[in-house]
Design a protein around this motif. Structure first.
Motif: not given
Length: 377
Positions: A45-63
């Protein structure tokens, strides 16, 4: 005088050995192109409050929606999702590597997803209640808050590009329906007929949504089907967020909406501040989920406001909106949110969300399953 045994030495040495063994896991990935699946330990549960990643320049989602499950997902289906996300990230990467800006990068990434029938945007869009297709999209530039959107288009191959045209060639923010279709065609965008969007999968979903529901008490059919396709695994709305070499942010979102939606219904994807938002210094965000709730909760703009006026970091702001606030309004979903330093948040209150990201070093990571959504931060 006898020497006392130093019993504390053993546990201390044990700890030091454990730390030394763990150090390689924290080393940074090297430069060069890699494609990782992002499999990690089960989410806490605590992880969802933290960043998913760092040093990111582009992200996409598909739903977002009911989660894909590792144990029940066909390997070919898994590969198709991962390849689809990776192809979009590669398109955006080409733009950024050539010195292009974040707006062009998110447009390029979303166009690839719109052309992939696996997702609910462009080709592969869901059906309305009258068996048609009505598509929505938006794009926003963080440097000056310029934005463009189209809603209810029926003949544009790539609605995200039509949205960019609205941003750059009109004094308006949103065009809808026939007017938006005509505007896109006049400005040279490829047009298609409605059968271009058709796929067997989406047709079957419409038939399932229209099928009479069973009354569990009587075992009889009742009027009305499932209506909005709530049983779909992943809704398939697509989006992208990016930061370029000038630290300018941009975001874009595109969708076919909800299965069996009323003709003329418009969700959050083309609404600036709901499905899409970008502002330099705060966040670029693209949302997916129950559109009406994301509109009512001004989801993506609220993330930006929490950062700007509330002093929040991107991960805690995105979590509060998506997990803390929107479910109380009756809807669930997810968001990808990126700040100008490359910190990515990807919280979701739905069971699952598919997304991927590109790092400054060129690493491409895709995440499909619930056990892949823990933090890298």
């Amino acid at each position: 005088m006898p020497v006392r045994p130093r019993l504390w030495i053993v546990p201390v040495l044990t700890v030091l050995v454990a730390v030394a063994a763990a150090l390689p896991a924290f080393s940074r990935a090297g430069s060069g192109e890699t494609h990782r699946t992002g499999a990690v330990a089960p989410t806490k549960a605590a992880d969802a409050r933290r960043p998913a990643a760092r040093d990111v320049v582009l992200a996409v989602h598909g739903g977002a929606g009911t989660a894909l499950r590792r144990e029940t997902t066909d390997p070919r289906k898994e590969k198709a999702y991962r390849d689809g996300l990776a192809d979009a990230l590669k398109a955006g990467r080409r733009v950024l590597r050539d010195g292009g800006d974040s707006v062009t990068a998110v447009e390029a990434a979303v166009r690839v997803l719109e052309d992939n029938e696996l997702f609910n945007a462009g080709r592969g869009a869901v059906f309305t209640e009258d068996a048609g297709h009505e598509l929505d999209a938006s794009i926003m530039r963080g440097s000056d808050l310029a934005a463009g959107a189209v809603a209810g288009v029926r003949s544009v191959r790539n609605p995200v590009s039509a949205a960019r045209l609205v941003m750059e060639k009109t004094k308006h923010v949103m065009l809808a329906g026939e007017g938006a279709d005509d505007f896109a065609a006049r400005n040279g965008l490829p047009t298609v007929t409605q059968d271009y969007y058709w796929t067997q999968r989406r047709w079957d979903e419409l038939m399932k949504a229209k099928a009479p529901a069973k009354d569990p008490r009587a075992g009889k059919a009742t009027k009305g089907g499932k209506g909005t396709g709530a049983a779909e695994e992943i809704t398939g709305t697509v989006g992208a967020v990016a930061v370029d070499r000038d630290r300018d942010l941009a975001a874009a979102t595109s969708t076919g909406g909800m299965t069996n939606k009323m003709a003329g219904r418009v969700g959050d994807s083309p609404v600036v501040g709901a499905g899409t938002y970008a502002k330099n210094g705060t966040v670029a965000a693209s949302a997916t989920g129950h559109g009406e709730v994301f509109i009512r909760g001004a989801a993506t703009a609220t993330i930006s406001h929490l950062i700007e006026f509330g002093g929040r970091d991107v991960a805690s702001a995105a979590y509060e909106v998506v997990v803390g606030r929107l479910p109380r309004l009756g809807g669930r979903g997810g968001v990808i949110a990126l700040d100008h330093e490359g910190t990515l948040a990807a919280p979701h209150s739905s069971e699952g969300m598919v997304y991927g990201y590109l790092t400054e070093d060129g690493d491409i990571v895709t995440r499909l399953f619930p056990d892949e959504t823990s933090s890298d931060g």
